[in-house]
Design a protein around this motif. Sequence first.
Motif, PDB file in Angstrom:
ATOM      1  N   HIS A 116      41.161 -14.898  52.896  1.00  0.00           N
ATOM      2  CA  HIS A 116      40.596 -16.144  51.980  1.00  0.00           C
ATOM      3  C   HIS A 116      39.368 -16.496  52.424  1.00  0.00           C
ATOM      4  CE1 HIS A 116      42.209 -17.909  55.312  1.00  0.00           C
ATOM      5  NE2 HIS A 116      41.525 -18.968  55.092  1.00  0.00           N
ATOM      6  N   VAL A 134      42.448 -11.494  46.952  1.00  0.00           N
ATOM      7  CA  VAL A 134      42.048 -12.388  48.447  1.00  0.00           C
ATOM      8  C   VAL A 134      43.533 -12.175  48.245  1.00  0.00           C
ATOM      9  CG1 VAL A 134      42.116 -15.113  48.731  1.00  0.00           C
ATOM     10  CG2 VAL A 134      40.272 -13.217  47.707  1.00  0.00           C
ATOM     11  N   SER A 136      45.669 -15.286  51.040  1.00  0.00           N
ATOM     12  CA  SER A 136      44.981 -16.030  52.358  1.00  0.00           C
ATOM     13  C   SER A 136      46.392 -16.167  53.441  1.00  0.00           C
ATOM     14  CB  SER A 136      45.512 -17.276  51.446  1.00  0.00           C
ATOM     15  OG  SER A 136      45.705 -18.111  52.313  1.00  0.00           O
ATOM     16  N   PRO A 205      36.493 -17.934  45.670  1.00  0.00           N
ATOM     17  CA  PRO A 205      37.801 -17.511  45.497  1.00  0.00           C
ATOM     18  C   PRO A 205      38.426 -17.492  44.692  1.00  0.00           C
ATOM     19  CG  PRO A 205      37.073 -17.618  47.842  1.00  0.00           C
ATOM     20  CD  PRO A 205      36.338 -18.520  47.058  1.00  0.00           C
ATOM     21  N   GLN A 206      38.452 -18.367  43.132  1.00  0.00           N
ATOM     22  CA  GLN A 206      38.948 -17.693  42.667  1.00  0.00           C
ATOM     23  C   GLN A 206      38.736 -18.240  41.303  1.00  0.00           C
ATOM     24  OE1 GLN A 206      39.379 -21.264  44.511  1.00  0.00           O
ATOM     25  NE2 GLN A 206      40.824 -19.620  45.805  1.00  0.00           N
ATOM     26  N   TYR A 212      44.667 -14.637  43.814  1.00  0.00           N
ATOM     27  CA  TYR A 212      44.715 -15.025  45.242  1.00  0.00           C
ATOM     28  C   TYR A 212      46.023 -15.349  45.372  1.00  0.00           C
ATOM     29  CZ  TYR A 212      43.020 -18.304  47.975  1.00  0.00           C
ATOM     30  OH  TYR A 212      42.872 -19.142  49.731  1.00  0.00           O
ATOM     31  N   GLN A 214      48.218 -15.711  47.596  1.00  0.00           N
ATOM     32  CA  GLN A 214      48.864 -17.011  48.628  1.00  0.00           C
ATOM     33  C   GLN A 214      50.020 -17.329  49.599  1.00  0.00           C
ATOM     34  OE1 GLN A 214      46.922 -19.829  50.334  1.00  0.00           O
ATOM     35  NE2 GLN A 214      48.967 -20.336  51.669  1.00  0.00           N
ATOM     36  N   VAL A 231      45.998 -18.395  41.171  1.00  0.00           N
ATOM     37  CA  VAL A 231      46.686 -17.993  42.806  1.00  0.00           C
ATOM     38  C   VAL A 231      48.053 -17.803  42.618  1.00  0.00           C
ATOM     39  CG1 VAL A 231      47.524 -19.899  43.841  1.00  0.00           C
ATOM     40  CG2 VAL A 231      45.570 -20.089  43.620  1.00  0.00           C
TER      41      VAL A 231
END
Length: 438
Positions: A116, A134, A136, A205-206, A212, A214, A231
């Motif tokens: 991330h 990404v 995280s 990043p978003q 993304y 998480q 996300v």
Amino acid sequence: MTTILVTTHAITGHLRYATPLVRELVAGGHDVLWYTGRAFESLVVGTGAKFAPMSTRAGADAGAADALQSAPGRAGGVGGYGATVLEVFVRPVPAFVADIDELIDSFAPEVVVSDHSFLAGMFAAERRGIPQAVFSTGALHVSSVDTAPYGTGLPPARGPLGRIRNRLLDQLVRRVVMREPQRAVTRIRAALGLPPLDGFFFSWPQQIVDRYIQSSIPQFEYPRRDLPDSVVFCGPTRLDGLDAWARPAWWGRIAQARAADRPVVFVTQGTAATDPENLLLPAIDGLADEDILVIATSGGRDPREVLSADRHPANVVLEPYIPFTEVLPQVDLMVTNGGFGGVQTALAHGVPLVAVGNSEDHMENNARVAWSGAGVWLKKERQTAERIRDAVRTVLTRPAYRARAREMMTAYERFPDGAQAAARLVLDTAASRGRGAA
């Protein structure tokens, strides 16, 4: 088979937390190349992935250790965190991008996965039009009208006044505390030929990536009405079996303590902020006269060097390392410096916490512990024996902390395999746009 380029900072926590994901991808028959620091070659190769070292132009020679170990601002706080961000996470980006460009040319990845905070991987994939995700390895960085900026360690504030607070803090962090990192990364994007982006760069990043991922659960995060669709929560990755370990001879003392209704407390120093004077030794001193069994780890250091025999209480056992998944099912409370993986693993086992310190990203993890109601947060980096003892007594004697930790455990049970879920999301990202290298 999918070709996957993984890019991460040379930081122990980032690599270890991503390791189960990489293992899952390799086990699925996919071709994975992992770009990170030379000091972590054995960890990378152990996953079955191919290893691509950071070059000397990126400031990562063969003897590199954790980037954070020598970073400025390790004492904690927002100002120190800003200095660390500039030196560790922003200034090396152009050199990292140059490395990654060469890997893209030779490896032709169908998807790029970055941790991330590794902007270089994101920027390089963006420039080449490659699908990217990404993963995280820390608390959610996404800015929101409902939350204070990441790095402040502040919980949400409700209502119109709370939103005004959040907006003002966002301006303060972006234009004052993080002004130099913000300016530097803006210049880097321009030099790379990338378009400008709005807002605090922690949330870029978003705007850049397809997904993304998480690696936590919604209940661990602050509610955000404006959470981007990119996300996706996958749950924590399990760190079981990353290190060879056998139960020590004293392990039977745990069963003896539990049979006698003596609380068992686990104290962990962590793997990055390893000064034992901050947490470990004060905890040992503070709990020495309590009717509890204390199991402590020294962050890999030789216990005899950390705790002399004349200072070693009878109710304490000290080991260099104990896997969380081995010890946490046996304990009543964990005292921790707030590492992301350790905090989540404790809550996934229904164990309440005493969280200590505000260094690095730990302030955000610890703030979430306090906000969740599953523990208390002692904010100063260096604690006294008395404060840790009092916090342990508070958590052990007030059932609400244990009850809330149990509720969190139930929420974590809905995400049984974070690595498997994350791997599916990575492969979905690769398939969503096909081979995208320009």
